[in-house]
Design a protein around this motif. Structure first.
Motif, PDB file in Angstrom:
ATOM      1  N   VAL A 233      31.088  75.424 -13.989  1.00  0.00           N
ATOM      2  CA  VAL A 233      30.586  75.644 -12.495  1.00  0.00           C
ATOM      3  C   VAL A 233      31.072  73.882 -11.963  1.00  0.00           C
ATOM      4  O   VAL A 233      31.229  73.102 -12.163  1.00  0.00           O
ATOM      5  CB  VAL A 233      29.217  75.545 -12.025  1.00  0.00           C
ATOM      6  CG1 VAL A 233      28.640  76.988 -12.757  1.00  0.00           C
ATOM      7  CG2 VAL A 233      28.994  74.181 -12.973  1.00  0.00           C
ATOM      8  N   LYS A 234      31.464  74.487 -10.304  1.00  0.00           N
ATOM      9  CA  LYS A 234      31.567  73.560 -10.119  1.00  0.00           C
ATOM     10  C   LYS A 234      30.951  72.376  -9.369  1.00  0.00           C
ATOM     11  O   LYS A 234      31.131  71.004  -9.493  1.00  0.00           O
ATOM     12  CB  LYS A 234      32.204  73.560  -8.366  1.00  0.00           C
ATOM     13  CG  LYS A 234      33.542  75.124  -8.812  1.00  0.00           C
ATOM     14  CD  LYS A 234      34.885  75.320  -7.290  1.00  0.00           C
ATOM     15  CE  LYS A 234      36.082  75.546  -8.028  1.00  0.00           C
ATOM     16  NZ  LYS A 234      37.024  76.157  -7.218  1.00  0.00           N
ATOM     17  N   GLU A 235      30.139  72.989  -9.056  1.00  0.00           N
ATOM     18  CA  GLU A 235      28.381  71.789  -8.436  1.00  0.00           C
ATOM     19  C   GLU A 235      27.733  73.062 -10.075  1.00  0.00           C
ATOM     20  O   GLU A 235      27.299  74.414  -9.424  1.00  0.00           O
ATOM     21  CB  GLU A 235      28.379  72.098  -7.062  1.00  0.00           C
ATOM     22  CG  GLU A 235      29.468  71.322  -6.519  1.00  0.00           C
ATOM     23  CD  GLU A 235      28.900  69.738  -6.949  1.00  0.00           C
ATOM     24  OE1 GLU A 235      27.894  69.499  -7.088  1.00  0.00           O
ATOM     25  OE2 GLU A 235      30.288  69.502  -6.143  1.00  0.00           O
ATOM     26  N   PRO A 236      26.415  72.182 -10.217  1.00  0.00           N
ATOM     27  CA  PRO A 236      25.511  72.705 -10.690  1.00  0.00           C
ATOM     28  C   PRO A 236      24.602  73.678  -9.327  1.00  0.00           C
ATOM     29  O   PRO A 236      23.969  72.690  -8.555  1.00  0.00           O
ATOM     30  CB  PRO A 236      24.884  71.682 -12.051  1.00  0.00           C
ATOM     31  CG  PRO A 236      25.267  70.270 -11.420  1.00  0.00           C
ATOM     32  CD  PRO A 236      26.455  71.032  -9.951  1.00  0.00           C
ATOM     33  N   SER A 237      23.851  74.514 -10.469  1.00  0.00           N
ATOM     34  CA  SER A 237      22.793  75.138  -9.655  1.00  0.00           C
ATOM     35  C   SER A 237      21.991  75.937 -10.087  1.00  0.00           C
ATOM     36  O   SER A 237      22.364  76.649 -10.974  1.00  0.00           O
ATOM     37  CB  SER A 237      23.064  75.839  -8.475  1.00  0.00           C
ATOM     38  OG  SER A 237      21.995  76.591  -7.037  1.00  0.00           O
ATOM     39  N   LEU A 238      20.259  75.785 -10.206  1.00  0.00           N
ATOM     40  CA  LEU A 238      19.624  76.156 -11.655  1.00  0.00           C
ATOM     41  C   LEU A 238      18.344  76.157  -9.790  1.00  0.00           C
ATOM     42  O   LEU A 238      17.910  76.032  -8.944  1.00  0.00           O
ATOM     43  CB  LEU A 238      18.669  74.536 -12.253  1.00  0.00           C
ATOM     44  CG  LEU A 238      19.878  74.097 -12.862  1.00  0.00           C
ATOM     45  CD1 LEU A 238      19.494  73.015 -14.036  1.00  0.00           C
ATOM     46  CD2 LEU A 238      19.618  76.036 -13.799  1.00  0.00           C
ATOM     47  N   PRO A 239      17.274  77.171 -10.644  1.00  0.00           N
ATOM     48  CA  PRO A 239      16.359  77.621  -9.832  1.00  0.00           C
ATOM     49  C   PRO A 239      15.089  76.413  -9.447  1.00  0.00           C
ATOM     50  O   PRO A 239      15.044  75.189 -10.345  1.00  0.00           O
ATOM     51  CB  PRO A 239      15.593  78.554 -10.729  1.00  0.00           C
ATOM     52  CG  PRO A 239      16.571  78.852 -11.660  1.00  0.00           C
ATOM     53  CD  PRO A 239      17.123  77.569 -11.936  1.00  0.00           C
TER      54      PRO A 239
END
Length: 344
Positions: A233-239
């Protein structure tokens, strides 16, 4: 222990002899007269570990009921209430939110496997190279998504997680965060059946797109770097409840990833025992056992491959656990001895 050593096994007769031998710690058992309720997850890739933990508890004299198969939410509710005493399948940090809700009624203890439990998305290597697909965000492109469409709706078919699994929440969040709702269909049917369909398509030369974790038989059948590749992923994104772990999602040394470290979008997990706190307080031998035990990931991979090939009946799992113990008898006895010492 070498993978080949485990795969060869030691034979039923040798196993019986090894397990029936009475080492020094067998003279007085702290678990005698105590019945323990054990759980295991509904996904079968951790049933092998559960059998080894069950046999270790029995070696301490405990009578073990189960393991009963539960999804994450009912297990964490049951262990908090004391309806179940433990399982050996807590994934952290993935399960942090479940444990936080226990309000001090349950704890993570020891490490079944430390840091080696990876999660993420993979596609077949051939399609990745032919179309220069490297990132999950590449699936925003309808032309890329259509390559992985197996039912004609124009969306990429992603083998995802069934409802109730911890990974379901993260996948749902990421489908929205990376704006993939219009181009990706996250399949939430039974995971093993969905993966079997994906492998069948792969064997027919068709593109595949799936989520997986390690240890898991999928990466034994579809080898990263040879058959499949990890998407970044280019930028992490988590809940929101996991957002403080976004700086832990770049993982070094990942085979089958284009970058090192690999920005997988998921933090590497530790697999740990989760047990009811009252049970741990009343059973110091069990607590110490959980602290001492661990199982090499390569051995779990090897057993998972046997299950995929059809050795997946309850009697197969019990035999595989017995063979592993016999092949690692000195280590196993060391766990029991440490647990016995804690009970003195």
């Amino acid at each position: 222990m070498a993978r080949s050593k485990f795969l060869l096994g030691v034979g039923t007769a040798l196993t019986a002899i090894a397990l029936s031998a009475a080492p020094a710690w067998a003279q007085s058992l702290p678990g005698e007269g105590t019945t323990v309720s054990m759980a295991q997850p509904t996904w079968d890739t951790e049933w092998f570990q559960a059998q080894i933990y069950k046999k270790a508890m029995e070696a301490l004299g405990y009578e073990v009921e189960g393991p009963i198969a539960l999804d994450n939410p009912p297990f964490y509710q049951a262990v908090a209430q004391g309806d179940v005493d433990f399982w050996a399948s807590g994934w952290f940090p993935l399960h942090n939110t479940y444990l936080d809700e226990m309000e001090g009624k349950a704890s993570a203890v020891g490490y079944v496997a430390r840091g080696g439990a990876l999660q993420g998305y993979l596609i077949d290597k051939k399609t990745a190279e032919e179309h220069d697909i490297r990132y999950l965000e590449d699936f925003q492109n309808p032309e890329v998504a259509e390559l992985f469409d197996s039912n004609g709706d124009g969306k990429a078919d992603l083998v995802a997680c069934p409802p109730g699994w911890g990974c379901e929440l993260t996948i749902t969040h990421q489908m929205e965060a990376y704006e993939l709702g219009d181009t990706v269909n996250a399949i939430q049917a039974a995971y093993a059946a969905s993966m079997a369909d994906a492998i069948s398509r792969y064997e027919q030369g068709q593109p595949i797109f799936f989520y997986t974790w390690t240890p898991n038989w999928t990466v034994g059948m579809l080898k990263p770097g040879e058959d499949v590749v990890w998407l970044e992923v280019k930028e992490p994104s988590l809940p929101e409840e996991q957002a403080d772990m976004e700086d832990q999602t770049a993982v070094s040394g990942v085979t089958g990833c284009a970058s090192d470290p690999c920005q997988m979008g998921w933090p590497a997990n530790d697999i740990r025992v989760v047990a009811n706190n009252e049970f741990l307080e009343e059973n110091p031998a069990a607590r110490t056992l959980f602290e001492e035990m661990s199982i090499p990931l390569e051995d779990i991979f090897a057993q998972n491959a046997q299950m995929y090939e059809g050795a997946d009946r309850p009697e197969d799992l019990e035999r595989q656990a017995e063979e592993w113990i016999a092949a690692n008898q000195e280590t196993f006895d060391g766990w029991i001895e440490a647990a016995m010492a804690a009970a003195e």
